[in-house]
Design an enzyme around this catalytic site. Structure first.
Site, PDB file in Angstrom:
ATOM      1  CD  GLN A  97      -0.773  -0.472   3.649  1.00 27.55           C
ATOM      2  OE1 GLN A  97      -1.275   0.705   4.262  1.00 27.55           O
ATOM      3  NE2 GLN A  97      -1.613  -1.129   3.709  1.00 27.55           N
ATOM      4  CG  HIS A  99      -1.024   6.129   3.272  1.00 32.35           C
ATOM      5  ND1 HIS A  99      -2.014   5.297   3.337  1.00 32.35           N
ATOM      6  CD2 HIS A  99       0.357   5.683   4.012  1.00 32.35           C
ATOM      7  CE1 HIS A  99      -1.127   4.374   4.277  1.00 32.35           C
ATOM      8  NE2 HIS A  99      -0.530   4.233   4.621  1.00 32.35           N
ATOM      9  NE  ARG A 283      -6.051  -1.997   1.431  1.00 36.68           N
ATOM     10  CZ  ARG A 283      -7.177  -1.431   2.380  1.00 36.68           C
ATOM     11  NH1 ARG A 283      -7.729  -0.948   1.319  1.00 36.68           N
ATOM     12  NH2 ARG A 283      -7.968  -1.005   3.020  1.00 36.68           N
TER      13      ARG A 283
END
Length: 408
Positions: A97, A99, A283
């Protein structure tokens, strides 16, 4: 100042022992417990234990933002608590993942709002408008993959596996600058047709097995990690992507800082996380949850980094260790009361007004604020409103507390 009860999150990758033992509950827990949230995020706010019963921290902040947050925090971040504290327990790897940046989070949130995707939808990427820089500090040994490794070192790893099917990809990485080569290779792997992945992943796993059984040690940790991921997620392109990331081991008290666009996955361990008040996760694999590869590629930062660059500088201030990060939303210190600090009241003010969350991770400490006193034991937390500081601490036995507050 009130005791703060965290909101417990159960995910399949969590631990049935770590958080339960940490908070003094029966072991094993009924379900894998992954995260304990101490904050005011709308998705799962923590609870204040007041004389009138439990009150959501989110409701308390909404009802009295000036008293709870203080004028300084409100001027910078509005009427929301800008940080979130978590205890994280991973018995299995998390998803691959990254952000978004603050700008990307706003744009993505508004886009999904226009598309009418509910905020709680499992296919929603952006659940709020905040970025999510995060600091992770190990409470016990912790293993992670984070940040794209420098290309020459990755080429050495791929060659060490001695897999002929990797040769064209090594050439792809070798023929371009670090960031461009990493972007080209990662994009090629993460978007490859499934039949290609079904050939390449088993070949890589065979290479990892041969590497380990040969007695080679230089890339043993990386090879074992690829085997573990391949066993858990057969046929997942994220297994290949893991070869491109720094493999990091943290001892208790050691930390990494994950900025926007940094591809990572946490493999196993027990830690405290402090982050901006966000639940935005993009993801790319290694998960049964929603994967959005095009959106992940939009936010990724392919600039290579070293493990040393991911580890924040730690500055000592008296009995505290301050983890320096470039983010404004939070500041984190580990306060250790032992030796000459035992049995004496010590000033634990953080240098500015603002709300604080104190989390006790070892021992027992009494906290004094304007409104009164309370005692924290391992696994307990306190909320100190902006108008209730500064605080003083007294410990009769060695103790450790994490303090999270708004950044300077």
């Amino acid at each position: 100042m009130e005791l703060l009860r965290g909101a417990l999150r159960t995910y399949a990758w969590g631990s049935r022992t770590a958080i339960a033992e940490f908070t003094g509950r029966a072991v094993p827990a009924a379900h894998p417990e992954a995260e304990l949230w101490f904050g005011a995020h709308p998705a799962d706010p923590a609870w204040l234990e007041t004389d009138d019963g439990e009150v959501s921290l989110l409701d308390a902040v909404t009802a009295d933002p000036e008293g709870q947050l203080g004028p300084g925090s409100r001027a910078r971040f509005g009427d929301v608590l800008p940080f979130l504290v978590k205890v994280l327990a991973a018995d299995e790897p998390l998803s691959l993942q990254a952000h978004p940046s603050a700008e990307q989070a706003v744009e993505g949130y508004l886009r999904e709002e226009r598309l009418g995707i509910p905020v709680n939808s499992p296919v929603r990427n952006y659940r709020d408008t905040s970025h999510k820089p995060e600091l992770l500090v190990a409470l016990a040994s912790f293993e992670a993959l984070a940040g794209f490794r420098q290309a020459p070192r990755t080429i050495e790893l791929l060659r060490a596996l001695a897999v002929s099917d990797l040769d064209p990809y090594i050439d792809l990485l070798n023929d371009q600058s670090d960031a461009d080569g990493l972007r080209a290779l990662f994009t090629t792997w993460i978007t490859a047709p499934q039949p290609d992945i079904d050939v390449l992943v088993p070949a890589v796993l065979d290479g990892a097995i041969h590497y380990i059984t040969s007695g080679a040690t230089e890339f043993a940790a990386e090879a074992k990690t690829v085997l573990e991921l391949g066993e858990r997620y057969p046929g997942d392109a994220g297994v290949l992507a893991a070869l491109l990331l720094n493999r990091i081991s943290l001892a208790p008290g050691e930390a990494i800082f994950v900025s926007a666009g940094n591809l990572h996955t946490y493999l196993r361990g027990f830690a405290v996380e402090v982050m901006a008040n966000s639940d935005n996760v993009l993801r790319g694999g290694l998960t049964p949850k929603h994967v959005d590869v095009p959106e992940l590629l939009r936010v990724l930062d392919f600039a290579p980094t070293t493990e040393a660059q991911l580890r924040p500088h730690v500055r000592r201030e008296g009995f505290g260790r301050v983890y320096e990060t470039p983010t404004d939303e939070f500041a984190v210190a580990l306060l250790t009361l032992d030796g000459d600090y035992l049995g004496h009241e010590v000033d634990a003010s953080c240098g500015h007004e603002g709300p604080q969350i104190l989390l006790c991770t070892e021992g027992r400490t009494t906290v004094h604020a304007k409104s009164g006193s309370l005692t924290l034991e391992r696994g307990m937390a306190a909320w100190v409103a902006a108008d209730d500081g500064p605080i003083r601490l007294v410990a009769a036995e060695p103790a450790k507390l994490f303090r999270a507050t708004v950044g300077l």
